[in-house]
Write a protein that holds these residues in place. Structure first.
Motif, PDB file in Angstrom:
ATOM      1  N   THR A  69     -28.618  23.941  40.641  1.00 17.31           N
ATOM      2  CA  THR A  69     -28.556  23.989  42.360  1.00 17.31           C
ATOM      3  C   THR A  69     -27.887  25.320  42.827  1.00 17.31           C
ATOM      4  O   THR A  69     -27.485  25.394  44.122  1.00 17.31           O
ATOM      5  N   ARG A  70     -27.517  26.394  41.778  1.00 14.32           N
ATOM      6  CA  ARG A  70     -26.831  27.484  42.284  1.00 14.32           C
ATOM      7  C   ARG A  70     -27.171  28.682  41.492  1.00 14.32           C
ATOM      8  O   ARG A  70     -27.728  28.585  40.542  1.00 14.32           O
ATOM      9  N   GLU A 126     -13.057  23.321  41.099  1.00 17.68           N
ATOM     10  CA  GLU A 126     -13.812  23.348  39.926  1.00 17.68           C
ATOM     11  C   GLU A 126     -13.431  24.520  39.051  1.00 17.68           C
ATOM     12  O   GLU A 126     -13.645  24.344  37.931  1.00 17.68           O
ATOM     13  N   THR A 127     -13.341  25.714  39.624  1.00 13.05           N
ATOM     14  CA  THR A 127     -12.919  26.971  39.044  1.00 13.05           C
ATOM     15  C   THR A 127     -11.714  26.711  38.241  1.00 13.05           C
ATOM     16  O   THR A 127     -11.515  27.091  37.040  1.00 13.05           O
ATOM     17  N   MET A 168     -14.919  24.101  45.407  1.00 14.93           N
ATOM     18  CA  MET A 168     -15.363  25.020  44.429  1.00 14.93           C
ATOM     19  C   MET A 168     -14.069  25.532  43.700  1.00 14.93           C
ATOM     20  O   MET A 168     -13.957  26.085  42.430  1.00 14.93           O
ATOM     21  N   ALA A 190     -24.713  22.926  36.736  1.00 15.43           N
ATOM     22  CA  ALA A 190     -24.385  23.454  37.759  1.00 15.43           C
ATOM     23  C   ALA A 190     -25.358  24.485  38.267  1.00 15.43           C
ATOM     24  O   ALA A 190     -25.729  24.723  39.394  1.00 15.43           O
ATOM     25  N   MET A 211     -22.333  30.414  38.640  1.00 10.04           N
ATOM     26  CA  MET A 211     -21.411  29.233  38.569  1.00 10.04           C
ATOM     27  C   MET A 211     -20.455  28.817  39.649  1.00 10.04           C
ATOM     28  O   MET A 211     -20.126  27.760  39.965  1.00 10.04           O
ATOM     29  N   ASN A 212     -20.303  30.029  40.544  1.00  2.60           N
ATOM     30  CA  ASN A 212     -19.357  30.028  41.635  1.00  2.60           C
ATOM     31  C   ASN A 212     -20.301  29.925  43.110  1.00  2.60           C
ATOM     32  O   ASN A 212     -19.615  30.005  44.107  1.00  2.60           O
ATOM     33  N   THR A 227     -15.600  31.781  37.655  1.00  5.53           N
ATOM     34  CA  THR A 227     -16.050  31.061  36.647  1.00  5.53           C
ATOM     35  C   THR A 227     -17.013  31.829  35.963  1.00  5.53           C
ATOM     36  O   THR A 227     -17.031  31.635  34.749  1.00  5.53           O
ATOM     37  N   ASP A 247     -22.608  21.075  31.090  1.00  6.37           N
ATOM     38  CA  ASP A 247     -22.082  21.213  32.584  1.00  6.37           C
ATOM     39  C   ASP A 247     -22.378  22.579  33.314  1.00  6.37           C
ATOM     40  O   ASP A 247     -22.668  22.503  34.553  1.00  6.37           O
ATOM     41  N   MET A 248     -22.764  23.407  32.513  1.00  7.70           N
ATOM     42  CA  MET A 248     -23.226  24.854  32.896  1.00  7.70           C
ATOM     43  C   MET A 248     -24.709  24.706  33.676  1.00  7.70           C
ATOM     44  O   MET A 248     -24.967  24.971  34.505  1.00  7.70           O
ATOM     45  N   TRP A 297     -12.384  24.825  35.250  1.00  7.69           N
ATOM     46  CA  TRP A 297     -13.096  25.617  34.140  1.00  7.69           C
ATOM     47  C   TRP A 297     -12.120  26.563  33.456  1.00  7.69           C
ATOM     48  O   TRP A 297     -12.186  26.937  32.089  1.00  7.69           O
TER      49      TRP A 297
END
Length: 271
Positions: A178-179, A92-93, A89, A175, A182-183, A190, A171-172, A96
């Motif tokens: 499932t969340r 990934e951050t 993560m 993400a 974003m983080n 993010t 992409d947002m 971004w």
């Protein structure tokens, strides 16, 4: 005491203010009026040679670039870290944060093709506009600003940045399927980094770019706006009347933007 050189409605300034508020840090504002060219004054350019906001000053340390400012304040502030501990993560951050450079330019395009262009043309003489563009230190960005002022929503820059925005929304949405954030389950860096940009598009009546196809982004936006950090970053800087005025201007331009957006989406589907 931290000093933040910023502008009331600047998306990158909002981004930095949200981060400071999330970390529970106090700061002193030095507010610049960008349409007056305050960012190009020699005194400010000594702090930030790029002639943009925000700039954070912490004693003898000067930090420029809003994404770098977020990382700096995360290191100096107490409390919950904004950047995730999880290695995947965290990576990934950081991606971004790198993407924010092109995201910012896309938001700038949408703003100056519509609401900001309208404000400039109504409040400034052609000579004043020429002077503001000439003062921009980056000739590529100056040429882009000239094109947006001259051509508005018909500018080729608009469709070019549709590619950036389409990738961001895609992409947002992926993400957020499932969340909660974003983080992940916790609001993080993010989310701070993207909130100001998506908020700006909505404020100028451009939520139609994503809302019907990707309502999760709207749900995320509203949850971010409900946080105390957002209120601290916005309420004393921009009045409800100013928000309403910006939306009304954006609504005038939305039909033209929507037509180009739908044509852009159709072209992608046929490739």
């Amino acid at each position: 005491m931290l000093t933040l050189y910023n502008a009331a409605t600047s998306v990158c300034s909002v981004k930095a203010r949200i981060g400071l508020a999330e970390k529970g840090l106090d700061w002193e504002d030095v507010l610049l009026v960008l349409p007056n060219g305050d960012q190009h004054q020699p005194k400010y350019r000594k702090l930030n040679p790029n002639g943009v906001v925000p700039t954070l000053v912490d004693g003898d340390t000067v930090v420029i670039e809003s994404s770098v400012i977020l990382q700096y304040i995360d290191d100096i502030g107490d409390g919950t870290r904004l950047i995730p501990d999880d290695k995947a993560m965290r990576a990934e951050t950081l991606v971004w944060l790198l993407r924010c450079l092109e995201i910012h330019q896309a938001i700038n395009t949408m703003s100056f093709a519509t609401a900001n262009r309208d404000k400039w043309l109504k409040s400034k003489t052609p000579e004043e506009i020429d002077a503001l563009i000439a003062a921009m230190p980056n000739p590529r960005l100056a040429a882009k600003r000239r094109d947006l002022i001259d051509n508005g929503a018909a500018s080729a820059n608009v469709e070019a940045d549709f590619h950036v925005l389409a990738g961001v929304f895609r992409d947002m949405d992926a993400a957020l399927r499932t969340r909660r954030w974003m983080n992940g389950e916790n609001f993080g860096m993010t989310d701070v980094a993207l909130l100001a940009y998506i908020d700006r598009l909505d404020r100028i009546a451009m939520s139609g770019l994503w809302h019907n196809r990707m309502p999760r982004i709207t749900e995320w936006l509203e949850a971010g706006r409900a946080r105390p950090s957002y209120a601290r970053a916005m309420d004393r800087y921009v009045t409800a009347e100013a928000h309403a005025k910006a939306r009304a201007v954006g609504e005038r331009f939305w039909p033209e933007i929507e037509t180009r957006w739908q044509a852009f989406l159709s072209s992608r589907e046929t490739v």
